[in-house]
Design a protein around this motif. Structure first.
Motif, PDB file in Angstrom:
ATOM      1  N   GLN A  81       0.700  -1.253   0.063  1.00 21.69           N
ATOM      2  CA  GLN A  81       0.098  -0.054  -0.001  1.00 21.69           C
ATOM      3  C   GLN A  81       0.827   1.061  -0.043  1.00 21.69           C
ATOM      4  O   GLN A  81       0.424   2.119  -0.594  1.00 21.69           O
ATOM      5  N   LEU A  82       1.889   1.207   0.603  1.00 26.42           N
ATOM      6  CA  LEU A  82       2.970   2.374   0.502  1.00 26.42           C
ATOM      7  C   LEU A  82       3.096   2.962  -0.685  1.00 26.42           C
ATOM      8  O   LEU A  82       3.740   3.891  -1.126  1.00 26.42           O
ATOM      9  N   ARG A  83       3.419   1.683  -1.678  1.00 27.81           N
ATOM     10  CA  ARG A  83       3.828   2.390  -3.150  1.00 27.81           C
ATOM     11  C   ARG A  83       2.732   3.209  -3.709  1.00 27.81           C
ATOM     12  O   ARG A  83       3.175   3.920  -4.629  1.00 27.81           O
ATOM     13  N   LEU A  84       1.550   3.304  -3.199  1.00 28.44           N
ATOM     14  CA  LEU A  84       0.668   4.382  -3.779  1.00 28.44           C
ATOM     15  C   LEU A  84       1.111   5.625  -3.420  1.00 28.44           C
ATOM     16  O   LEU A  84       0.661   6.673  -4.289  1.00 28.44           O
ATOM     17  N   ALA A  85       1.770   6.039  -2.698  1.00 29.02           N
ATOM     18  CA  ALA A  85       2.404   7.203  -2.026  1.00 29.02           C
ATOM     19  C   ALA A  85       3.480   7.673  -3.320  1.00 29.02           C
ATOM     20  O   ALA A  85       3.875   8.753  -3.145  1.00 29.02           O
ATOM     21  N   TYR A  86       4.075   6.858  -4.066  1.00 31.07           N
ATOM     22  CA  TYR A  86       4.959   6.973  -5.070  1.00 31.07           C
ATOM     23  C   TYR A  86       4.503   7.030  -6.446  1.00 31.07           C
ATOM     24  O   TYR A  86       5.425   6.871  -7.362  1.00 31.07           O
ATOM     25  N   LEU A  87       3.248   7.088  -6.821  1.00 30.03           N
ATOM     26  CA  LEU A  87       2.564   7.142  -7.851  1.00 30.03           C
ATOM     27  C   LEU A  87       3.177   8.561  -8.356  1.00 30.03           C
ATOM     28  O   LEU A  87       3.363   9.557  -8.012  1.00 30.03           O
TER      29      LEU A  87
END
Length: 132
Positions: A81-87
Protein backbone atom coordinates in the motif's frame (compact mmCIF):
# COMPACT_ATOMS: atom_id res chain seq x y z
CA UNK A 1 -47.76 -2.64 7.48
CA UNK A 2 -50.28 -3.75 4.90
CA UNK A 3 -49.22 -5.95 2.00
CA UNK A 4 -49.95 -3.15 -0.48
CA UNK A 5 -47.40 -0.92 1.32
CA UNK A 6 -44.62 -3.44 0.82
CA UNK A 7 -41.95 -2.73 -1.76
CA UNK A 8 -39.80 -5.57 -3.04
CA UNK A 9 -36.37 -4.83 -4.40
CA UNK A 10 -34.41 -7.49 -6.24
CA UNK A 11 -30.65 -7.04 -6.38
CA UNK A 12 -28.89 -9.51 -8.68
CA UNK A 13 -26.02 -10.41 -6.36
CA UNK A 14 -24.49 -13.74 -5.50
CA UNK A 15 -22.96 -14.74 -2.20
CA UNK A 16 -20.01 -17.10 -2.44
CA UNK A 17 -17.41 -18.20 0.03
CA UNK A 18 -13.88 -17.15 -0.74
CA UNK A 19 -11.08 -18.12 1.64
CA UNK A 20 -13.72 -19.25 4.11
CA UNK A 21 -15.48 -15.87 4.16
CA UNK A 22 -18.72 -14.94 2.47
CA UNK A 23 -18.23 -12.52 -0.39
CA UNK A 24 -20.90 -10.62 -2.31
CA UNK A 25 -20.35 -10.79 -6.05
CA UNK A 26 -21.85 -8.47 -8.63
CA UNK A 27 -23.45 -9.93 -11.75
CA UNK A 28 -20.97 -11.18 -14.34
CA UNK A 29 -21.97 -8.52 -16.87
CA UNK A 30 -21.63 -5.61 -14.41
CA UNK A 31 -18.61 -3.40 -14.99
CA UNK A 32 -17.62 -1.01 -12.24
CA UNK A 33 -16.60 1.66 -14.72
CA UNK A 34 -20.20 1.89 -16.02
CA UNK A 35 -21.27 4.03 -13.11
CA UNK A 36 -18.40 6.49 -13.76
CA UNK A 37 -17.64 6.86 -10.06
CA UNK A 38 -14.20 6.69 -8.57
CA UNK A 39 -13.71 3.67 -6.38
CA UNK A 40 -13.64 4.93 -2.78
CA UNK A 41 -11.23 2.15 -1.84
CA UNK A 42 -8.61 3.62 -4.17
CA UNK A 43 -8.94 7.10 -2.68
CA UNK A 44 -8.85 5.74 0.87
CA UNK A 45 -5.77 3.62 0.13
CA UNK A 46 -3.93 6.59 -1.40
CA UNK A 47 -4.73 8.76 1.59
CA UNK A 48 -3.55 6.09 3.99
CA UNK A 49 -0.35 5.56 1.97
CA UNK A 50 0.47 9.26 2.11
CA UNK A 51 -0.18 9.36 5.86
CA UNK A 52 2.14 6.39 6.37
CA UNK A 53 4.77 7.96 4.11
CA UNK A 54 4.68 11.22 6.12
CA UNK A 55 5.01 9.30 9.38
CA UNK A 56 7.99 7.34 8.05
CA UNK A 57 9.69 10.45 6.65
CA UNK A 58 9.16 12.19 9.99
CA UNK A 59 11.16 9.41 11.60
CA UNK A 60 8.29 7.99 13.60
CA UNK A 61 9.09 4.54 12.23
CA UNK A 62 12.43 3.27 11.01
CA UNK A 63 11.16 0.37 8.95
CA UNK A 64 8.01 -0.80 7.25
CA UNK A 65 7.87 -3.60 9.79
CA UNK A 66 7.71 -1.10 12.66
CA UNK A 67 4.92 0.75 10.85
CA UNK A 68 3.02 -2.48 10.19
CA UNK A 69 3.22 -3.41 13.85
CA UNK A 70 2.00 0.05 14.89
CA UNK A 71 -1.01 -0.02 12.55
CA UNK A 72 -1.69 -3.69 13.29
CA UNK A 73 -1.53 -4.85 9.68
CA UNK A 74 0.60 -7.35 7.83
CA UNK A 75 4.00 -6.04 6.76
CA UNK A 76 3.43 -7.18 3.18
CA UNK A 77 0.12 -5.31 2.97
CA UNK A 78 1.64 -2.12 4.37
CA UNK A 79 4.61 -2.40 2.01
CA UNK A 80 2.32 -2.85 -0.99
CA UNK A 81 0.00 0.00 0.00
CA UNK A 82 2.93 2.35 0.62
CA UNK A 83 3.75 2.18 -3.09
CA UNK A 84 0.64 4.26 -3.77
CA UNK A 85 2.41 7.26 -2.23
CA UNK A 86 5.00 7.07 -5.01
CA UNK A 87 2.69 7.16 -8.02
CA UNK A 88 3.37 9.70 -10.75
CA UNK A 89 2.08 13.19 -9.93
CA UNK A 90 -0.08 13.18 -13.07
CA UNK A 91 -1.72 9.90 -12.06
CA UNK A 92 -2.38 11.17 -8.53
CA UNK A 93 -3.83 14.40 -9.90
CA UNK A 94 -6.23 12.53 -12.17
CA UNK A 95 -7.23 10.12 -9.39
CA UNK A 96 -7.60 12.62 -6.56
CA UNK A 97 -8.67 15.92 -8.12
CA UNK A 98 -10.37 14.85 -11.32
CA UNK A 99 -11.77 11.64 -9.77
CA UNK A 100 -11.21 9.79 -13.05
CA UNK A 101 -12.32 6.19 -13.05
CA UNK A 102 -9.50 3.69 -13.11
CA UNK A 103 -9.25 0.82 -15.54
CA UNK A 104 -7.15 -1.21 -13.09
CA UNK A 105 -7.76 -2.79 -9.73
CA UNK A 106 -6.20 -1.40 -6.58
CA UNK A 107 -3.64 -4.21 -6.56
CA UNK A 108 -2.69 -3.47 -10.18
CA UNK A 109 -2.33 0.24 -9.34
CA UNK A 110 0.04 -0.58 -6.48
CA UNK A 111 2.09 -2.75 -8.83
CA UNK A 112 2.33 -0.02 -11.46
CA UNK A 113 4.04 2.33 -8.98
CA UNK A 114 7.27 0.52 -9.93
CA UNK A 115 6.83 1.54 -13.58
CA UNK A 116 8.33 4.72 -15.02
CA UNK A 117 6.02 7.69 -14.43
CA UNK A 118 5.30 8.05 -18.14
CA UNK A 119 3.80 4.56 -18.36
CA UNK A 120 1.71 4.64 -15.19
CA UNK A 121 -1.22 6.60 -16.65
CA UNK A 122 -1.65 4.04 -19.44
CA UNK A 123 -1.87 1.21 -16.89
CA UNK A 124 -4.10 3.01 -14.41
CA UNK A 125 -6.53 4.60 -16.87
CA UNK A 126 -6.25 2.17 -19.77
CA UNK A 127 -7.15 3.39 -23.24
CA UNK A 128 -8.47 6.64 -21.77
CA UNK A 129 -4.90 7.70 -20.87
CA UNK A 130 -4.10 11.01 -22.49
CA UNK A 131 -0.61 11.83 -23.68
CA UNK A 132 1.09 10.17 -20.73
Amino acid sequence: MAASDTIQIFVPLKVRKKNGRPKILAPADYRTSEDQVQDPHVLRAIGRAWAWRRRMEAGEFGTVRDLAIAVDLAERHVSRQLRLAYLAPEVLKRLIYKREVTAATLIRITECAALPWGEQARVVFGAAARGA
